[in-house]
Write a protein that holds these residues in place. Structure first.
Motif, PDB file in Angstrom:
ATOM      1  N   UNK A   3       0.702  -1.399   0.046  1.00 47.88           N
ATOM      2  CA  UNK A   3      -0.184  -0.252  -0.224  1.00 47.88           C
ATOM      3  C   UNK A   3       0.958   0.895   0.030  1.00 47.88           C
ATOM      4  N   UNK A   4       0.259   2.174  -0.840  1.00 48.07           N
ATOM      5  CA  UNK A   4       1.143   3.369  -0.725  1.00 48.07           C
ATOM      6  C   UNK A   4       0.222   4.573  -0.508  1.00 48.07           C
ATOM      7  N   UNK A   5       1.043   5.738  -0.025  1.00 49.28           N
ATOM      8  CA  UNK A   5      -0.245   6.989   0.232  1.00 49.28           C
ATOM      9  C   UNK A   5       0.520   8.215  -0.834  1.00 49.28           C
ATOM     10  N   UNK A   6      -0.219   8.477  -1.623  1.00 46.88           N
ATOM     11  CA  UNK A   6       0.010   9.940  -2.637  1.00 46.88           C
ATOM     12  C   UNK A   6      -1.199  10.698  -1.756  1.00 46.88           C
ATOM     13  N   UNK A   7      -0.175  12.298  -2.718  1.00 41.24           N
ATOM     14  CA  UNK A   7      -1.152  13.443  -3.213  1.00 41.24           C
ATOM     15  C   UNK A   7      -2.808  13.187  -3.327  1.00 41.24           C
ATOM     16  N   UNK A   8      -3.820  13.414  -3.012  1.00 39.08           N
ATOM     17  CA  UNK A   8      -4.871  13.145  -4.327  1.00 39.08           C
ATOM     18  C   UNK A   8      -4.710  14.340  -5.050  1.00 39.08           C
ATOM     19  N   UNK A   9      -4.332  15.528  -4.328  1.00 41.01           N
ATOM     20  CA  UNK A   9      -4.489  16.815  -5.519  1.00 41.01           C
ATOM     21  C   UNK A   9      -3.436  17.181  -6.474  1.00 41.01           C
ATOM     22  N   UNK A  10      -2.360  16.431  -6.242  1.00 40.27           N
ATOM     23  CA  UNK A  10      -1.075  15.946  -7.167  1.00 40.27           C
ATOM     24  C   UNK A  10      -1.781  15.185  -8.464  1.00 40.27           C
ATOM     25  N   UNK A  11      -2.194  13.620  -7.872  1.00 39.95           N
ATOM     26  CA  UNK A  11      -2.091  13.002  -8.423  1.00 39.95           C
ATOM     27  C   UNK A  11      -3.831  13.543  -9.542  1.00 39.95           C
ATOM     28  N   UNK A  12      -4.652  14.489  -9.199  1.00 33.87           N
ATOM     29  CA  UNK A  12      -5.356  14.305 -10.266  1.00 33.87           C
ATOM     30  C   UNK A  12      -5.059  15.242 -10.883  1.00 33.87           C
ATOM     31  N   UNK A  13      -4.203  15.847 -10.126  1.00 38.32           N
ATOM     32  CA  UNK A  13      -3.635  16.995 -11.463  1.00 38.32           C
ATOM     33  C   UNK A  13      -2.812  16.515 -12.411  1.00 38.32           C
ATOM     34  N   UNK A  14      -1.739  15.445 -12.480  1.00 39.05           N
ATOM     35  CA  UNK A  14      -1.205  15.113 -13.248  1.00 39.05           C
ATOM     36  C   UNK A  14      -1.957  13.222 -13.901  1.00 39.05           C
ATOM     37  N   UNK A  15      -3.383  13.555 -13.754  1.00 41.95           N
ATOM     38  CA  UNK A  15      -3.814  12.234 -14.358  1.00 41.95           C
ATOM     39  C   UNK A  15      -5.436  13.008 -15.279  1.00 41.95           C
ATOM     40  N   UNK A  16      -5.318  14.197 -14.971  1.00 41.96           N
ATOM     41  CA  UNK A  16      -7.104  14.872 -15.087  1.00 41.96           C
ATOM     42  C   UNK A  16      -8.502  14.133 -14.940  1.00 41.96           C
ATOM     43  N   UNK A  17      -7.783  14.061 -13.645  1.00 45.11           N
ATOM     44  CA  UNK A  17      -9.300  13.096 -13.266  1.00 45.11           C
ATOM     45  C   UNK A  17      -9.884  13.113 -12.114  1.00 45.11           C
ATOM     46  N   UNK A  18     -10.917  13.103 -11.830  1.00 41.19           N
ATOM     47  CA  UNK A  18     -11.609  13.060 -10.756  1.00 41.19           C
ATOM     48  C   UNK A  18     -11.653  11.851  -9.760  1.00 41.19           C
ATOM     49  N   UNK A  19     -12.575  12.193  -8.655  1.00 40.88           N
ATOM     50  CA  UNK A  19     -11.682  10.678  -8.003  1.00 40.88           C
ATOM     51  C   UNK A  19     -12.605  10.056  -7.705  1.00 40.88           C
ATOM     52  N   UNK A  20     -13.898  10.420  -8.691  1.00 43.74           N
ATOM     53  CA  UNK A  20     -14.428   8.910  -9.487  1.00 43.74           C
ATOM     54  C   UNK A  20     -13.743   8.174 -10.095  1.00 43.74           C
ATOM     55  N   UNK A  21     -13.381   9.266 -11.002  1.00 43.84           N
ATOM     56  CA  UNK A  21     -13.177   8.296 -11.910  1.00 43.84           C
ATOM     57  C   UNK A  21     -11.296   7.097 -11.319  1.00 43.84           C
ATOM     58  N   UNK A  22     -10.438   8.119 -10.684  1.00 45.12           N
ATOM     59  CA  UNK A  22      -9.043   7.196 -10.422  1.00 45.12           C
ATOM     60  C   UNK A  22      -9.437   6.189  -9.561  1.00 45.12           C
ATOM     61  N   UNK A  23     -10.980   6.473  -8.652  1.00 43.01           N
ATOM     62  CA  UNK A  23     -11.450   5.056  -8.525  1.00 43.01           C
ATOM     63  C   UNK A  23     -11.503   4.194  -9.060  1.00 43.01           C
ATOM     64  N   UNK A  24     -12.553   3.841 -10.131  1.00 45.91           N
ATOM     65  CA  UNK A  24     -12.818   3.148 -11.276  1.00 45.91           C
ATOM     66  C   UNK A  24     -11.490   2.506 -11.942  1.00 45.91           C
ATOM     67  N   UNK A  25     -10.644   3.645 -12.362  1.00 46.21           N
ATOM     68  CA  UNK A  25      -9.506   3.427 -13.434  1.00 46.21           C
ATOM     69  C   UNK A  25      -8.971   2.547 -12.814  1.00 46.21           C
ATOM     70  N   UNK A  26      -8.362   3.041 -11.370  1.00 48.76           N
ATOM     71  CA  UNK A  26      -6.686   2.263 -10.943  1.00 48.76           C
ATOM     72  C   UNK A  26      -7.945   0.396 -10.451  1.00 48.76           C
ATOM     73  N   UNK A  27      -9.286   0.778 -10.524  1.00 54.30           N
ATOM     74  CA  UNK A  27     -10.029  -0.708  -9.673  1.00 54.30           C
ATOM     75  C   UNK A  27      -9.317  -1.783 -11.017  1.00 54.30           C
TER      76      UNK A  27
END
Length: 540
Positions: A3-27
Motif C-alpha cells: 500500500x502506498x500513500x499519495x497526495x490526491x490533488x497532485x494525482x488528480x492534476x497529473x492525470x486530469x481525473x476526478x476522484x470517482x474516475x481515479x477509483x474506477x480506473x485504478x480498480x
C-alpha cells in the motif's frame, strides 16, 4: 498487497481525473483506493505491479488506461562522463548506478513519495534489503566522476545519515537502528560493501547512506546506486526507479560500468513476449481484432511487433510480464471487465466420493473393525531410518526430517518403538503417500499411495496378521488373496510372503527381522504388512 500513500490533488492534476474516475480506473488496474484524509489517498497495489508503487508509475498507467497516451513513453536518456567501478564483493557481488537530472523534490510531496518508493522496492523485490538495496544521493555533493563499489574494513569511518559525528562502520552496524536491523546481511570476513567517491563512503549497503550526500528539497540531480545478490533483480530495480522518476520529468543519465557484464547503466532492458491472438480470444471469451488487440496493449503502455506473428515489446518498468497469459490479462484489463458478457447457467449436481476415496474409506472401516487403530505420521523422516533409495532434502530444517519416506513401514516401526509401554497387542495401520523412483523414467520420482499394517506383541506368529488382513481384502474385493514365499532385508526369512491378487503382486507380509528391530530399539517382535494401493486399485 503493498500500500502506498499519495497526495490526491497532485494525482488528480497529473492525470486530469476526478476522484470517482481515479477509483474506477485504478480498480481496473487491480488497485483499490481509500481516502486517508482530505489531501491523501491510500492505494493498495497488486503485488505483481511493482511499477505502480510510485507516483510516476501510477500516472503512466492511468494515462494509458484512459487512452490519453498510448505505448511506451519516450524518456530522455543522455550519456554522462561518470564511471562505476565494481570490485569483487563476495556478500553482494552486483552493483549498478545511474544519474537522474531535473528531479522535483518538494519536501512534503515528491521527496516523501521518492523515499516511500525506495522502501516499497526494498520490501518487495529487495526482500527486505537481503536481495536488493538502493542508495539515493544528491549528485552535487558527490566528489569526482568515478564511483567505486568495493569492500571496506569495519574500521573505516564516515558520517552516517542524520548523524553529526564520524562513526566506524562497525559502530554503525552495532549502534544505529538501521545497523541493528540490516547489519548482519552483508558483512563478510570483517569487511562491508561500500559505495565510494573520491572523498570517501557514500553508502554502506544495505544499511545506510552517508549524511554528506543527503537529498533535500533543493536537490535537482540524483546519483542512484543499486546493489544486490541477484543481477536481474538489480537491473529491474534500477529500471523501475529511473523510469518512475522520468515519468515526472526526470532526465536519465547513463554512466559507464566496469566490472559487470553490462557496459552502461541503467540497462533499460526490453524483452519480447510472443502471443497468439486466437489463444488470447479463446482464453478470455472475447473476439477482438488484431488492430484492436494492438491498441489495447498500447493502452497498457507497451508496444507490439506485428511481423510474422504478434509479440509484445515489454518495457523496462513492466517486470511482471513473463508469458502470453500475462499479455492476455493486460488485454482484459484494457478491454474492461465490465464489457465481458455474463452467461447464466443453472444446474444441480449431487456430490459423491471418488473411486479412490471409496476404497480408502472401506479399508479404514474394515481395519478398524478388525481391531486396528489408524495413525498419521509425517511424510518427512530421518534418512537413517530408511532402507533403499531415498529422496533427500537439500537444506533440511532438522536432521530428523532430512528425507522423504519411501515406505510407510519406517514410520510404523518408529511409532511402535515410542509406544512399547502401551497395552499389548499394539495394532496399527496407516494410509499415506510415499515417494519412490518412477520405473518408467531414469531420474524422476513419483508419489505412491501405500497401506501399512503392524502388530507388536510379546509373542507373535505370522497368522496373527495374515488372518485379519486376508479377511479385510476378501470383504473389500470379493476375492481371496493368495500368498507366495519371498525373502527380503526387512522381514525374517521363512516368515514372509508376497500378497497376490489376480496374479498381480500388491504387497508383502511377514515378521520383522531382528536387525530391523534393533535399529529402531524395539524390544518386542513385530508383524508388518505393506500394500501398494495404486496396484490394488488397478486390480479392482
Amino acid at each position: 498487497m503493498p500500500t502506498i500513500n499519495l497526495n490526491k490533488w497532485i494525482l488528480q492534476d497529473l492525470t486530469r481525473l476526478n476522484e470517482q474516475e481515479l477509483v474506477d480506473y485504478l480498480f481496473r488496474l487491480k488497485s483499490e483506493v481509500s481516502p486517508v484524509n482530505q489531501d491523501e489517498y491510500s492505494i493498495e497495489v497488486n503485488a505483481d505491479r511493482l511499477d505502480m508503487l510510485s507516483l510516476g508509475g501510477i500516472v503512466r498507467a492511468l494515462k494509458g488506461i484512459t487512452g490519453r497516451e498510448l505505448g511506451e513513453p519516450k524518456y530522455t536518456v543522455r550519456d554522462t562522463d561518470y564511471v562505476l567501478e565494481v570490485e569483487r564483493v563476495p556478500s553482494r557481488p552486483y552493483a549498478l548506478a545511474c544519474i537522474v537530472y531535473n528531479v522535483k523534490l518538494n519536501p512534503d510531496l515528491y521527496l516523501k513519495e521518492l523515499i516511500q518508493f525506495q522502501e516499497k522496492l526494498h520490501d518487495t523485490i529487495g526482500r527486505r534489503r537481503k536481495k536488493v538495496a538502493i542508495g539515493i544521493h544528491d549528485l552535487q555533493k558527490v566528489e569526482g566522476k568515478v564511483i567505486r563499489y568495493a569492500p571496506v574494513p569495519l574500521s573505516t569511518t564516515f558520517v552516517p545519515l542524520y548523524q553529526e559525528k564520524e562513526m566506524s562502520v562497525k559502530d554503525v552496524l552495532q549502534e544505529t537502528p538501521q545497523g541493528k536491523q540490516y547489519g548482519n546481511i552483508s558483512v563478510w570476513d570483517n569487511y562491508s560493501p561500500a559505495i565510494m567517491d573520491e572523498k570517501g563512503i557514500l553508502s554502506v549497503p544495505p544499511v545506510i547512506n552517508s549524511d554528506r550526500t543527503r537529498i533535500t528539497e533543493n536537490t535537482r540531480s540524483l546519483l542512484i546506486d543499486v546493489t544486490g545478490t541477484n543481477f536481474d533483480s538489480v537491473v529491474e530495480t534500477m529500471d523501475l526507479l529511473v523510469t518512475g522518476l522520468a515519468e515526472l520529468g526526470g532526465i536519465i543519465g547513463r554512466i559507464k560500468v566496469k566490472g559487470m557484464n553490462v557496459e552502461t547503466s541503467p540497462v533499460l532492458r526490453h524483452t519480447l513476449v510472443p502471443f497468439s491472438l486466437e489463444d488470447v480470444n479463446r482464453r478470455l471469451g472475447i473476439n477482438v481484432s488484431k488492430d484492436e488487440a494492438v491498441t489495447l496493449i498500447r493502452r497498457m503502455r507497451m508496444e507490439v511487433e506485428t511481423g510474422d506473428g504478434l509479440a509484445v515489446v515489454v518495457p523496462p518498468y513492466r517486470v511482471d510480464i513473463m508469458n502470453y497469459t500475462d499479455v492476455a490479462e493486460d488485454i482484459a484489463m484494457a478491454y474492461g471487465y465490465d464489457r465481458f458478457t455474463l452467461e447464466s447457467r443453472r444446474g444441480m449436481v449431487t456430490g459423491s466420493l471418488s473411486e479412490k476415496s471409496e476404497i480408502y474409506r472401506k479399508l479404514r472401516t474394515l481395519l478398524i473393525g478388525a481391531g486396528f487403530q489408524e495413525i498419521y505420521t509425517l511424510v518427512l523422516t530421518k534418512s537413517d531410518y530408511q532402507r533403499g533409495e531415498v529422496v533427500r532434502i537439500a537444506n533440511p530444517i532438522s536432521v530428523e526430517y532430512d528425507s522423504v519416506r519411501n515406505s510407510l513401514l519406517w514410520n510404523s516401526l518408529l511409532f511402535l518403538s515410542n509406544n512399547q509401554h502401551s497395552r499389548f497387542p499394539v495394532k496399527i495401520f496407516e494410509i499415506g503417500e510415499v515417494v519412490r523412483r518412477d520405473e518408467n523414467k531414469d531420474t524422476n520420482y513419483a508419489n505412491a499411495t501405500r497401506l501399512a499394517v503392524a502388530i507388536m506383541d510379546s509373542k507373535v506368529s505370522y497368522e496373527m496378521l495374515q488372518s485379519p488382513l486376508h479377511q479385510v481384502l476378501l470383504n473389500l474385493l470379493g476375492i481371496a488373496p493368495s500368498y507366495r514365499r519371498v525373502d527380503n532385508d526387512i522381514l525374517m526369512k521363512g516368515r514372509s510372503a508376497e500378497i497376490i491378487l489376480r496374479h498381480e503382486r500388491v504387497g508383502v507380509i511377514g515378521e520383522a527381522n531382528p536387525e530391523i528391530l534393533r535399529s529402531f530399539n524395539l524390544l518386542y517382535p513385530v508383524l508388518l504388512a505393506e500394500l501398494d494401493l495404486d496396484a490394488l486399485r488397478r486390480v479392482i
